[in-house]
Design a protein around this motif. Structure first.
Motif, PDB file in Angstrom:
ATOM      1  N   PRO A   1      -5.661  -7.648   0.128  1.00  0.00           N
ATOM      2  CA  PRO A   1      -4.220  -7.517   0.418  1.00  0.00           C
ATOM      3  C   PRO A   1      -3.350  -7.393  -0.831  1.00  0.00           C
ATOM      4  O   PRO A   1      -2.199  -7.790  -0.824  1.00  0.00           O
ATOM      5  CB  PRO A   1      -3.922  -8.817   1.172  1.00  0.00           C
ATOM      6  CG  PRO A   1      -4.859  -9.808   0.561  1.00  0.00           C
ATOM      7  CD  PRO A   1      -6.117  -9.023   0.273  1.00  0.00           C
TER       8      PRO A   1
ATOM      9  N   LYS B   1      -7.585  -3.413   4.016  1.00  0.00           N
ATOM     10  CA  LYS B   1      -6.288  -3.988   3.636  1.00  0.00           C
ATOM     11  C   LYS B   1      -6.250  -5.480   3.905  1.00  0.00           C
ATOM     12  O   LYS B   1      -5.592  -6.229   3.191  1.00  0.00           O
ATOM     13  CB  LYS B   1      -5.156  -3.284   4.388  1.00  0.00           C
ATOM     14  CG  LYS B   1      -4.422  -2.303   3.538  1.00  0.00           C
ATOM     15  CD  LYS B   1      -3.133  -1.884   4.145  1.00  0.00           C
ATOM     16  CE  LYS B   1      -2.450  -1.004   3.126  1.00  0.00           C
ATOM     17  NZ  LYS B   1      -1.234  -0.450   3.546  1.00  0.00           N
TER      18      LYS B   1
ATOM     19  N   GLU C   1      -1.250  -5.474  -3.757  1.00  0.00           N
ATOM     20  CA  GLU C   1      -0.491  -4.260  -3.993  1.00  0.00           C
ATOM     21  C   GLU C   1       0.057  -4.303  -5.403  1.00  0.00           C
ATOM     22  O   GLU C   1       0.433  -5.359  -5.896  1.00  0.00           O
ATOM     23  CB  GLU C   1       0.660  -4.131  -2.998  1.00  0.00           C
ATOM     24  CG  GLU C   1       0.201  -3.847  -1.594  1.00  0.00           C
ATOM     25  CD  GLU C   1       1.366  -3.585  -0.654  1.00  0.00           C
ATOM     26  OE1 GLU C   1       2.449  -3.212  -1.127  1.00  0.00           O
ATOM     27  OE2 GLU C   1       1.160  -3.766   0.545  1.00  0.00           O
TER      28      GLU C   1
END
Length: 176
Positions: A22, A18, A24
């Motif tokens: 990073p 993650k 999304e």
């Protein structure tokens, strides 16, 4: 004295992946594993059906359906020699073999197994498909060995009085 650590108070580092990625997306949680598997199965089924359809089309298609066409003069092909041409369309590779002084035979150059190109091997007296080691009889095109189950697509040819070789195509259907 032992010191009590409150688990809620200790900050947890995010997983390494993650931190490295990073990113999304708004809809990343919308596709479940079950839906993904369903799409994967649907895609694989579609590809399998297309392959079966393509295989059926190549197996059932007749090569001897073109219009009569002049190929080459007989004296331009040596005995035991081959000549490449296209028949019945420009997308169909074909090959002619001069068997002896007067006899010639012609076949589709596509192997009946998976459509690879066949070529004549005079040392072994056979048509050979190098893709899966299929071999065919030189005059009849019948299968000698390998995975092909059908003979090569034969093209009816004749040597006319002027010494020219012609592919007969649809005309030969009247003689069968």
């Amino acid at each position: 004295m032992s010191e009590h650590v409150d688990v809620e108070a200790v900050p947890v580092d995010p997983p390494i992946w993650k931190r490295d990625f990073p990113y999304e997306a708004e809809s990343e949680e919308e596709v479940t594993r079950r839906e993904f598997a369903r799409y994967l199965l649907l895609g694989a089924g579609t590809m399998a059906a297309a392959n079966v359809g393509l295989a059926a089309w190549t197996q059932l298609r007749s090569i001897n359906t073109g219009e009569p066409m002049e190929i080459i003069a007989l004296d331009e092909v040596s005995v035991g020699g081959t000549y490449l041409f296209r028949y019945p369309t420009d997308a169909d590779p074909a090959v002619l073999l001069r068997v002896d002084d007067a006899q010639v035979v012609a076949f589709s150059q596509k192997c009946t197994h998976l459509g690879c190109v066949v070529y004549f091997e005079p040392d072994h007296d056979r048509w050979h498909c190098p893709c899966h080691e299929g071999n065919f009889e030189p005059v009849t095109g019948e299968v000698i060995s390998g995975p092909p189950t059908r003979p090569l697509g034969k093209i009816e040819v004749e040597v006319r009085d002027d010494g020219r070789i012609w592919a007969l195509g649809k005309v030969s259907e009247h003689y069968e």
